[in-house]
Design a protein around this motif. Structure first.
Motif, PDB file in Angstrom:
ATOM      1  N   LEU A   4       0.907  -1.352  -0.066  1.00 36.40           N
ATOM      2  CA  LEU A   4      -0.115  -0.051   0.169  1.00 36.40           C
ATOM      3  C   LEU A   4       0.857   1.234  -0.114  1.00 36.40           C
ATOM      4  CD1 LEU A   4      -2.788  -1.049   2.429  1.00 36.40           C
ATOM      5  CD2 LEU A   4      -2.919  -0.942   0.147  1.00 36.40           C
ATOM      6  N   LEU A   5       0.462   2.258  -0.794  1.00 33.69           N
ATOM      7  CA  LEU A   5       1.180   3.653  -0.795  1.00 33.69           C
ATOM      8  C   LEU A   5       0.962   4.121   0.310  1.00 33.69           C
ATOM      9  CD1 LEU A   5       2.823   5.506  -2.437  1.00 33.69           C
ATOM     10  CD2 LEU A   5       0.608   6.363  -3.426  1.00 33.69           C
ATOM     11  N   ALA A   6       1.948   4.998   1.183  1.00 36.74           N
ATOM     12  CA  ALA A   6       1.645   5.549   2.364  1.00 36.74           C
ATOM     13  C   ALA A   6       1.983   6.850   2.287  1.00 36.74           C
ATOM     14  CB  ALA A   6       2.535   4.933   3.378  1.00 36.74           C
ATOM     15  N   ALA A   7       1.658   7.885   3.077  1.00 39.54           N
ATOM     16  CA  ALA A   7       1.963   9.262   3.135  1.00 39.54           C
ATOM     17  C   ALA A   7       2.682   9.408   4.260  1.00 39.54           C
ATOM     18  CB  ALA A   7       0.686  10.132   3.057  1.00 39.54           C
ATOM     19  N   PHE A   8       3.931   9.902   4.174  1.00 42.61           N
ATOM     20  CA  PHE A   8       4.859  10.161   5.280  1.00 42.61           C
ATOM     21  C   PHE A   8       5.216  11.629   5.741  1.00 42.61           C
ATOM     22  CE2 PHE A   8       7.959   6.499   6.022  1.00 42.61           C
ATOM     23  CZ  PHE A   8       7.097   5.493   5.991  1.00 42.61           C
ATOM     24  N   VAL A   9       5.567  11.993   6.830  1.00 43.06           N
ATOM     25  CA  VAL A   9       5.785  13.359   6.915  1.00 43.06           C
ATOM     26  C   VAL A   9       7.317  13.440   6.759  1.00 43.06           C
ATOM     27  CG1 VAL A   9       3.947  13.835   8.673  1.00 43.06           C
ATOM     28  CG2 VAL A   9       6.051  12.918   9.614  1.00 43.06           C
ATOM     29  N   TYR A  10       7.907  14.881   6.488  1.00 40.28           N
ATOM     30  CA  TYR A  10       8.994  15.209   6.524  1.00 40.28           C
ATOM     31  C   TYR A  10      10.080  14.395   7.252  1.00 40.28           C
ATOM     32  CZ  TYR A  10      13.112  17.879   4.889  1.00 40.28           C
ATOM     33  OH  TYR A  10      14.518  18.194   4.253  1.00 40.28           O
ATOM     34  N   ARG A  11       9.936  14.809   8.610  1.00 41.68           N
ATOM     35  CA  ARG A  11      10.556  14.199   9.710  1.00 41.68           C
ATOM     36  C   ARG A  11      11.011  12.803   9.590  1.00 41.68           C
ATOM     37  NH1 ARG A  11      14.825  14.437  12.071  1.00 41.68           N
ATOM     38  NH2 ARG A  11      14.999  13.683  14.072  1.00 41.68           N
ATOM     39  N   ASP A  12       9.852  11.934   9.121  1.00 39.82           N
ATOM     40  CA  ASP A  12       9.940  10.406   8.907  1.00 39.82           C
ATOM     41  C   ASP A  12      11.242  10.351   7.863  1.00 39.82           C
ATOM     42  OD1 ASP A  12       8.425   9.826  10.870  1.00 39.82           O
ATOM     43  OD2 ASP A  12       6.683   9.553   9.468  1.00 39.82           O
ATOM     44  N   LEU A  13      11.150  11.100   6.836  1.00 39.69           N
ATOM     45  CA  LEU A  13      11.985  10.749   5.831  1.00 39.69           C
ATOM     46  C   LEU A  13      13.442  11.241   6.139  1.00 39.69           C
ATOM     47  CD1 LEU A  13       9.742  11.762   2.747  1.00 39.69           C
ATOM     48  CD2 LEU A  13      10.490   9.352   3.464  1.00 39.69           C
ATOM     49  N   GLN A  14      13.543  12.292   7.034  1.00 38.35           N
ATOM     50  CA  GLN A  14      14.837  12.579   7.391  1.00 38.35           C
ATOM     51  C   GLN A  14      15.505  11.556   8.051  1.00 38.35           C
ATOM     52  OE1 GLN A  14      13.651  16.233   9.415  1.00 38.35           O
ATOM     53  NE2 GLN A  14      15.307  17.667   8.242  1.00 38.35           N
ATOM     54  N   ILE A  15      14.898  10.873   8.923  1.00 37.40           N
ATOM     55  CA  ILE A  15      15.375   9.844   9.655  1.00 37.40           C
ATOM     56  C   ILE A  15      15.595   8.534   8.954  1.00 37.40           C
ATOM     57  CG2 ILE A  15      14.573   8.247  11.500  1.00 37.40           C
ATOM     58  CD1 ILE A  15      12.815  10.298  12.794  1.00 37.40           C
ATOM     59  N   ALA A  16      14.794   8.285   7.634  1.00 38.60           N
ATOM     60  CA  ALA A  16      15.101   7.167   7.074  1.00 38.60           C
ATOM     61  C   ALA A  16      16.112   7.129   6.063  1.00 38.60           C
ATOM     62  CB  ALA A  16      13.762   7.020   6.045  1.00 38.60           C
ATOM     63  N   THR A  17      16.745   8.628   5.606  1.00 39.02           N
ATOM     64  CA  THR A  17      17.760   8.887   5.043  1.00 39.02           C
ATOM     65  C   THR A  17      18.966   9.443   5.745  1.00 39.02           C
ATOM     66  OG1 THR A  17      16.941  11.052   4.386  1.00 39.02           O
ATOM     67  CG2 THR A  17      16.377   9.367   2.919  1.00 39.02           C
ATOM     68  N   LYS A  18      18.867   9.356   7.071  1.00 37.00           N
ATOM     69  CA  LYS A  18      19.798  10.010   7.962  1.00 37.00           C
ATOM     70  C   LYS A  18      20.078  11.361   7.398  1.00 37.00           C
ATOM     71  CE  LYS A  18      21.921   5.642   9.111  1.00 37.00           C
ATOM     72  NZ  LYS A  18      23.023   4.560   9.077  1.00 37.00           N
ATOM     73  N   ILE A  19      19.117  12.186   7.382  1.00 35.71           N
ATOM     74  CA  ILE A  19      19.263  13.589   7.187  1.00 35.71           C
ATOM     75  C   ILE A  19      19.766  13.862   5.735  1.00 35.71           C
ATOM     76  CG2 ILE A  19      19.756  16.003   7.668  1.00 35.71           C
ATOM     77  CD1 ILE A  19      19.988  14.978  10.541  1.00 35.71           C
ATOM     78  N   PHE A  20      19.312  12.896   4.753  1.00 38.27           N
ATOM     79  CA  PHE A  20      19.767  12.965   3.349  1.00 38.27           C
ATOM     80  C   PHE A  20      21.212  12.988   3.274  1.00 38.27           C
ATOM     81  CE2 PHE A  20      15.654  15.315   3.907  1.00 38.27           C
ATOM     82  CZ  PHE A  20      14.938  14.431   3.195  1.00 38.27           C
ATOM     83  N   SER A  21      21.937  12.050   3.810  1.00 37.56           N
ATOM     84  CA  SER A  21      23.360  11.889   3.767  1.00 37.56           C
ATOM     85  C   SER A  21      23.888  11.045   2.492  1.00 37.56           C
ATOM     86  CB  SER A  21      24.071  11.662   5.322  1.00 37.56           C
ATOM     87  OG  SER A  21      23.357  10.129   5.347  1.00 37.56           O
ATOM     88  N   ASN A  22      22.959   9.984   2.173  1.00 35.61           N
ATOM     89  CA  ASN A  22      23.751   9.293   1.253  1.00 35.61           C
ATOM     90  C   ASN A  22      23.206   9.288  -0.034  1.00 35.61           C
ATOM     91  OD1 ASN A  22      24.823   6.946  -0.069  1.00 35.61           O
ATOM     92  ND2 ASN A  22      24.027   5.205   1.175  1.00 35.61           N
ATOM     93  N   ALA A  81       4.424  15.424   0.844  1.00 33.29           N
ATOM     94  CA  ALA A  81       3.965  16.500   0.105  1.00 33.29           C
ATOM     95  C   ALA A  81       4.420  17.728   0.864  1.00 33.29           C
ATOM     96  CB  ALA A  81       2.436  16.660  -0.260  1.00 33.29           C
ATOM     97  N   GLU A  82       5.075  17.286   1.953  1.00 34.98           N
ATOM     98  CA  GLU A  82       5.668  18.669   2.833  1.00 34.98           C
ATOM     99  C   GLU A  82       6.839  19.064   2.156  1.00 34.98           C
ATOM    100  OE1 GLU A  82       6.463  18.133   7.231  1.00 34.98           O
ATOM    101  OE2 GLU A  82       5.073  16.536   6.863  1.00 34.98           O
ATOM    102  N   GLY A  83       6.879  20.647   2.160  1.00 37.13           N
ATOM    103  CA  GLY A  83       7.949  21.027   1.575  1.00 37.13           C
ATOM    104  C   GLY A  83       8.291  20.852   0.152  1.00 37.13           C
ATOM    105  N   LYS A  84       9.377  20.530  -0.352  1.00 37.66           N
ATOM    106  CA  LYS A  84       9.760  20.110  -1.512  1.00 37.66           C
ATOM    107  C   LYS A  84       9.064  18.691  -1.743  1.00 37.66           C
ATOM    108  CE  LYS A  84      13.606  22.554  -2.782  1.00 37.66           C
ATOM    109  NZ  LYS A  84      15.039  22.858  -3.263  1.00 37.66           N
ATOM    110  N   ASN A  85       8.326  18.270  -2.590  1.00 39.31           N
ATOM    111  CA  ASN A  85       7.467  17.029  -2.787  1.00 39.31           C
ATOM    112  C   ASN A  85       8.756  15.920  -2.832  1.00 39.31           C
ATOM    113  OD1 ASN A  85       4.895  17.965  -2.826  1.00 39.31           O
ATOM    114  ND2 ASN A  85       5.397  18.552  -4.851  1.00 39.31           N
ATOM    115  N   LYS A  86       8.306  14.722  -2.119  1.00 40.78           N
ATOM    116  CA  LYS A  86       9.540  13.581  -2.271  1.00 40.78           C
ATOM    117  C   LYS A  86       8.654  12.186  -2.474  1.00 40.78           C
ATOM    118  CE  LYS A  86      10.325  15.938   1.513  1.00 40.78           C
ATOM    119  NZ  LYS A  86       9.757  17.143   0.626  1.00 40.78           N
TER     120      LYS A  86
END
Length: 189
Positions: A4-22, A81-86
């Protein structure tokens, strides 16, 4: 729930990507980062930068792309869809077809049997988009950089940023071209 497609908040994506480090790469529409979701699955997060569309259009495209599933299409897992779309897709460990076809190291070259299987998979994915979806989806940017390879070198069509959704009753002429020079979709010619 898986699939299923899920909607995340920006903070969840920061955590998942270690603040977009890789950072895995980038293109005309944004940058791609590797991440790990809470269920331990590897993902690729695309941060869109040059959309030129509003939230309503973004959500409409996400809704359409999020419902299509085929073995030869990269699966959209999550959006934000928070801030810049991801957009968050399944991670493809063998990268793009481009990196294997145009790589300087000879040990990275694909054999002909694998190339044939990749070409066949791409064709199956395109047939699905054009003929089997509720709305015909014209990708508009099929090129080696937009074909990703899974762990078994199975091809996955990616990057629907320029995709055109066309209803089955579509009968007018398309007048605006989309795509990358040299890889222009035959539908536009």
């Amino acid at each position: 729930m898986k699939g299923l497609l899920a909607a995340f908040v920006y903070r969840d994506l920061q955590i998942a990507t270690k603040i977009f480090s890789n950072k895995l790469g980038g293109g005309g529409f944004g940058s791609v980062f590797k991440g790990v979701l809470s269920d331990s699955s590897n993902v690729a997060l695309k941060r869109l930068e040059c959309l030129g569309q509003g939230e309503k259009q973004f959500r409409s495209k996400v809704s359409t792309i999020g419902t299509i599933q085929h073995v030869n299409l990269v699966r959209l897992r999550v959006f934000c869809a928070e801030g810049k779309n991801k957009l968050v897709y399944d991670y493809m460990p063998n990268g793009s077809l481009h990196s294997h076809l145009f790589h300087e190291k000879q040990d990275n070259v694909l054999n002909w049997k694998t190339r044939y299987q990749i070409a066949l998979g791409i064709a199956k994915g395109l047939v699905y988009l054009y003929e089997n979806c509720r709305e015909c989806i014209i990708h508009c940017d099929i090129k080696p950089e937009n074909i990703l390879l899974d762990a078994n070198f199975g091809p996955k069509i990616a990057d629907f940023g320029l995709a055109k959704l066309v209803g089955r009753d579509f009968s007018r002429v398309l007048t605006t071209m989309r795509g990358t020079r040299g890889y222009l979709a035959p539908e536009w010619l």
